[in-house]
Design a protein around this motif. Structure first.
Motif, PDB file in Angstrom:
ATOM      1  N   LYS A 108       0.833  -1.211   0.000  1.00  0.00           N
ATOM      2  CA  LYS A 108       0.000   0.000   0.000  1.00  0.00           C
ATOM      3  C   LYS A 108       0.867   1.261   0.000  1.00  0.00           C
ATOM      4  N   GLN A 138       2.622   1.735  -3.330  1.00  0.00           N
ATOM      5  CA  GLN A 138       1.767   2.289  -4.372  1.00  0.00           C
ATOM      6  C   GLN A 138       1.572   3.789  -4.202  1.00  0.00           C
ATOM      7  N   GLU A 139       1.465   4.245  -2.960  1.00  0.00           N
ATOM      8  CA  GLU A 139       1.364   5.686  -2.725  1.00  0.00           C
ATOM      9  C   GLU A 139       2.599   6.416  -3.243  1.00  0.00           C
TER      10      GLU A 139
END
Length: 213
Positions: A30, A33-34
């Motif tokens: 996560k 991906q940011e």
């Protein structure tokens, strides 16, 4: 998209005959991906606002481990702090006015030191990355199986807080606790937010800043 060629040690990908450092496979998916989204957004701005976009590209790539110290090595304190600072900025830019937790930064920077890299490549426990090309340059995304259950990042929390407070002292960020600006004497969970965007007037006033009109 097919996976790119990888060097035998798993530390680099090869695209069109050119070798690029792979991103740190220890970053949880996560958060990875940011950072990739921030990198892509910054690259899209290069043609129209290179002066502001290029530092954003640089810091996103440092946060991802694609620049700066090699993520499979043990960095000096100064090298580590550069990556911490870059990660704080990259995550805050991506979240556009929202705060981040210091543990997010520690998970990005802290897990890589425990990545298992062998002569035949990165261990399957860390997954793989795939290449994305934007504006003629390559980055590596996705595929990592690293999770927030890895504990290596916990040892990095004091360093992350120290860097955040140096940025606070420079006027770049605010460190908050229960909605109030705090200094380095605060104990317990805190949040980090850009001082010039996202923090409401009450928090700025609590930090000794003049509320916006």
């Amino acid at each position: 998209m097919s996976e790119p060629e990888r060097t035998p040690d798993g530390r680099y990908i090869v695209v069109n005959g050119r070798r690029w450092r792979a991103s740190d496979p220890g970053i949880p998916p996560k958060l990875r991906q940011e950072l990739v989204d921030e990198l892509m957004a910054a690259r899209r701005l290069v043609r129209t606002d290179a002066e502001h976009a290029r530092p954003r590209v640089q810091e996103a790539k440092i946060a991802l481990g694609e620049r700066g110290y090699e993520w499979w090595t043990t960095p000096s304190d100064d090298e580590r702090d550069v990556r911490i600072e870059a990660t704080i900025r990259a995550l805050l830019r991506h979240r556009a006015g929202k705060s981040i937790c210091p543990s997010d930064v520690a998970r990005v920077v802290g897990n890589g030191a425990h990545t298992d890299v062998h002569g035949d490549g990165i261990s399957q426990a860390r997954g793989h990355e795939t290449a994305t090309r934007v504006g003629g340059e390559s980055t590596t995304t996705g595929g990592s199986d690293a999770t927030n259950g890895d504990d290596g990042w916990r040892d990095l929390m004091p360093a992350v807080r120290a860097v955040a407070h140096r940025m606070r002292a420079a006027g770049e960020v605010l460190v908050t606790q229960e909605g109030k600006a705090v200094d380095e004497t605060a104990r317990g969970p805190v949040r980090i937010i850009f001082a010039d965007g996202g923090a409401d007037d009450d928090i700025r006033a609590d930090a000794g800043e003049r509320p916006s009109s």
